[in-house]
Write a protein that holds these residues in place. Structure first.
Motif, PDB file in Angstrom:
ATOM      1  N   TYR A  89       1.212  -1.088  -0.030  1.00 49.16           N
ATOM      2  CA  TYR A  89      -0.221  -0.158  -0.307  1.00 49.16           C
ATOM      3  C   TYR A  89       0.934   1.041   0.157  1.00 49.16           C
ATOM      4  CZ  TYR A  89      -3.058   3.515   1.660  1.00 49.16           C
ATOM      5  OH  TYR A  89      -4.321   5.018   1.449  1.00 49.16           O
ATOM      6  N   ALA A  90       1.688   1.125   0.835  1.00 49.69           N
ATOM      7  CA  ALA A  90       2.691   2.696   1.108  1.00 49.69           C
ATOM      8  C   ALA A  90       3.961   1.808   1.446  1.00 49.69           C
ATOM      9  CB  ALA A  90       2.149   3.342   2.067  1.00 49.69           C
ATOM     10  N   VAL A  91       5.439   2.943   0.364  1.00 48.05           N
ATOM     11  CA  VAL A  91       6.478   2.519   1.162  1.00 48.05           C
ATOM     12  C   VAL A  91       6.851   3.863   1.393  1.00 48.05           C
ATOM     13  CG1 VAL A  91       8.776   2.290  -0.138  1.00 48.05           C
ATOM     14  CG2 VAL A  91       7.140   1.024  -1.028  1.00 48.05           C
ATOM     15  N   ARG A 111      10.490  10.133   1.569  1.00 49.59           N
ATOM     16  CA  ARG A 111       9.366   9.655   0.946  1.00 49.59           C
ATOM     17  C   ARG A 111       8.440   9.311   1.149  1.00 49.59           C
ATOM     18  NH1 ARG A 111       7.412   5.017  -1.962  1.00 49.59           N
ATOM     19  NH2 ARG A 111       7.578   5.499  -4.424  1.00 49.59           N
ATOM     20  N   VAL A 112       7.206  10.167   0.890  1.00 52.84           N
ATOM     21  CA  VAL A 112       5.854   9.377   1.334  1.00 52.84           C
ATOM     22  C   VAL A 112       5.142   9.187   0.256  1.00 52.84           C
ATOM     23  CG1 VAL A 112       6.199  11.158   3.233  1.00 52.84           C
ATOM     24  CG2 VAL A 112       5.753  12.313   0.773  1.00 52.84           C
ATOM     25  N   PRO A 113       4.550   8.406  -0.186  1.00 56.95           N
ATOM     26  CA  PRO A 113       3.574   8.441  -0.490  1.00 56.95           C
ATOM     27  C   PRO A 113       2.339   8.990  -0.477  1.00 56.95           C
ATOM     28  CG  PRO A 113       2.880   7.166   1.425  1.00 56.95           C
ATOM     29  CD  PRO A 113       3.904   7.091   1.638  1.00 56.95           C
ATOM     30  N   SER A 114       1.445  10.069  -2.012  1.00 56.73           N
ATOM     31  CA  SER A 114       1.329  10.810  -2.185  1.00 56.73           C
ATOM     32  C   SER A 114      -0.756  10.268  -1.976  1.00 56.73           C
ATOM     33  CB  SER A 114       1.078  11.618  -3.306  1.00 56.73           C
ATOM     34  OG  SER A 114       1.211  10.815  -4.403  1.00 56.73           O
ATOM     35  N   HIS A 115      -0.598   8.612  -2.431  1.00 53.25           N
ATOM     36  CA  HIS A 115      -1.743   8.239  -2.305  1.00 53.25           C
ATOM     37  C   HIS A 115      -2.148   7.841  -1.304  1.00 53.25           C
ATOM     38  CE1 HIS A 115       1.118   4.869  -2.439  1.00 53.25           C
ATOM     39  NE2 HIS A 115       0.103   4.717  -2.073  1.00 53.25           N
ATOM     40  N   ALA A 116      -1.231   8.294  -0.018  1.00 52.89           N
ATOM     41  CA  ALA A 116      -1.793   7.378   1.076  1.00 52.89           C
ATOM     42  C   ALA A 116      -1.007   8.351   2.399  1.00 52.89           C
ATOM     43  CB  ALA A 116      -1.374   6.069   1.854  1.00 52.89           C
ATOM     44  N   PRO A 117      -1.160   9.935   2.245  1.00 55.44           N
ATOM     45  CA  PRO A 117      -1.000  10.813   3.436  1.00 55.44           C
ATOM     46  C   PRO A 117      -1.581  10.484   4.532  1.00 55.44           C
ATOM     47  CG  PRO A 117      -2.961  11.495   2.508  1.00 55.44           C
ATOM     48  CD  PRO A 117      -2.386  10.294   1.671  1.00 55.44           C
ATOM     49  N   GLU A 118      -2.088  10.014   5.168  1.00 50.70           N
ATOM     50  CA  GLU A 118      -2.037   9.282   6.964  1.00 50.70           C
ATOM     51  C   GLU A 118      -1.140   8.141   6.946  1.00 50.70           C
ATOM     52  OE1 GLU A 118      -3.715   5.644   4.691  1.00 50.70           O
ATOM     53  OE2 GLU A 118      -3.946   8.124   4.024  1.00 50.70           O
ATOM     54  N   VAL A 119      -0.304   7.902   5.982  1.00 49.44           N
ATOM     55  CA  VAL A 119       0.870   6.417   6.825  1.00 49.44           C
ATOM     56  C   VAL A 119       2.074   7.238   7.164  1.00 49.44           C
ATOM     57  CG1 VAL A 119       2.162   5.014   5.736  1.00 49.44           C
ATOM     58  CG2 VAL A 119       0.084   4.538   4.516  1.00 49.44           C
ATOM     59  N   PRO A 120       2.473   8.290   7.137  1.00 52.62           N
ATOM     60  CA  PRO A 120       3.732   9.038   7.863  1.00 52.62           C
ATOM     61  C   PRO A 120       3.565   9.103   8.791  1.00 52.62           C
ATOM     62  CG  PRO A 120       3.729   9.892   5.361  1.00 52.62           C
ATOM     63  CD  PRO A 120       2.222   8.841   5.620  1.00 52.62           C
ATOM     64  N   GLY A 121       2.781   9.963   9.203  1.00 51.34           N
ATOM     65  CA  GLY A 121       2.012  10.268  10.473  1.00 51.34           C
ATOM     66  C   GLY A 121       1.881   9.183  11.901  1.00 51.34           C
ATOM     67  N   LYS A 122       1.390   8.480  11.323  1.00 57.38           N
ATOM     68  CA  LYS A 122       1.149   6.788  11.744  1.00 57.38           C
ATOM     69  C   LYS A 122       2.213   6.184  12.125  1.00 57.38           C
ATOM     70  CE  LYS A 122      -3.731   5.889  10.273  1.00 57.38           C
ATOM     71  NZ  LYS A 122      -4.114   4.631   9.455  1.00 57.38           N
ATOM     72  N   TRP A 150       4.748  -0.676   4.554  1.00 57.08           N
ATOM     73  CA  TRP A 150       3.274  -0.341   4.905  1.00 57.08           C
ATOM     74  C   TRP A 150       2.133  -1.509   3.914  1.00 57.08           C
ATOM     75  CZ3 TRP A 150       2.584   1.991   9.787  1.00 57.08           C
ATOM     76  CH2 TRP A 150       1.452   1.918  10.004  1.00 57.08           C
ATOM     77  N   ASP A 151       1.285  -2.248   5.073  1.00 68.15           N
ATOM     78  CA  ASP A 151       0.593  -3.458   4.201  1.00 68.15           C
ATOM     79  C   ASP A 151      -1.404  -1.989   3.892  1.00 68.15           C
ATOM     80  OD1 ASP A 151      -0.412  -5.487   2.669  1.00 68.15           O
ATOM     81  OD2 ASP A 151      -2.226  -5.587   5.011  1.00 68.15           O
ATOM     82  N   LYS A 152      -2.219  -2.584   3.362  1.00 72.06           N
ATOM     83  CA  LYS A 152      -3.830  -1.734   3.424  1.00 72.06           C
ATOM     84  C   LYS A 152      -3.832  -1.829   5.201  1.00 72.06           C
ATOM     85  CE  LYS A 152      -4.556  -1.590  -1.163  1.00 72.06           C
ATOM     86  NZ  LYS A 152      -5.648  -1.820  -2.208  1.00 72.06           N
ATOM     87  N   SER A 153      -3.573  -3.314   6.061  1.00 70.16           N
ATOM     88  CA  SER A 153      -4.217  -3.978   6.888  1.00 70.16           C
ATOM     89  C   SER A 153      -3.930  -2.982   7.789  1.00 70.16           C
ATOM     90  CB  SER A 153      -3.578  -5.128   7.327  1.00 70.16           C
ATOM     91  OG  SER A 153      -2.470  -5.408   6.898  1.00 70.16           O
ATOM     92  N   GLY A 154      -2.559  -1.394   7.786  1.00 69.12           N
ATOM     93  CA  GLY A 154      -1.948  -1.350   8.703  1.00 69.12           C
ATOM     94  C   GLY A 154      -0.409  -2.214   9.749  1.00 69.12           C
ATOM     95  N   ASN A 155      -0.659  -3.237   9.008  1.00 69.99           N
ATOM     96  CA  ASN A 155       0.415  -3.747   8.467  1.00 69.99           C
ATOM     97  C   ASN A 155       1.581  -3.472   8.902  1.00 69.99           C
ATOM     98  OD1 ASN A 155      -1.039  -5.250  11.340  1.00 69.99           O
ATOM     99  ND2 ASN A 155      -1.173  -7.107   9.851  1.00 69.99           N
TER     100      ASN A 155
END
Length: 168
Positions: A89-91, A111-122, A150-155
């Protein structure tokens, strides 16, 4: 006079003229030229400092695995088991700054994924909550880089400890 002598004189005059223009340009900017060639300019204090990533030496790479193991231990239930899917989902490339005791002082991203902006904060929250990481010992305070898968599951898995990626 020979042509060679005239050429040398012309080159010397050109260099002198260039030096005169440089001094005039500095005077126009309100800056004076150094009075002696041995004079060294004092460092400016108003220049912002640049945050440097510690060179990824073998010792830093080894500590990167140590830090990753601590994160895996803190979040054992969140580690993606087995090989990661071919499309995660995100690298996210993470820069973790540590003090000499292993306390996380800052987390930034290369490097942050533009399609998953929530992931870096987590990820930043997870790293800070796992602080302190093991003491870096003689390495002291430094910044190391690791890649979070980062997987879509949050793992997730960390690149330094990944089990690899499935082909399908």
């Amino acid at each position: 006079m020979t042509i060679r002598t005239l050429t040398i004189i012309a080159a010397a005059l050109t260099l002198v003229a260039c030096s005169a223009f440089k001094s005039a340009d500095k005077a126009e900017d309100g800056k004076s030229a150094p009075s002696a060639p041995d004079e060294v300019a004092s460092p400016r204090t108003d220049v912002p400092t640049v945050r440097l990533i510690t060179a990824q030496t073998p010792a830093v790479r080894a500590y990167r695995k140590t830090g990753a193991r601590q994160i895996y231990k803190a979040y054992a239930q969140r580690i993606y088991k087995g090989k990661i899917p071919p499309l995660v989902y995100a690298v996210v490339v993470v820069e973790t700054e540590l003090d000499a005791n292993g306390n996380v002082t800052n987390v930034t991203f290369s490097r942050v994924p533009s399609h998953a902006p929530e992931v870096p904060g987590k990820i930043a929250e997870l790293i800070k909550a796992a602080s302190p990481l093991p003491s870096p010992g003689r390495l002291g305070a430094h910044t190391y880089v690791d890649t979070w898968l980062w997987d879509k599951s949050g793992n997730f898995q960390l690149d330094s400890l990944t089990l690899g990626q499935r082909s399908r």
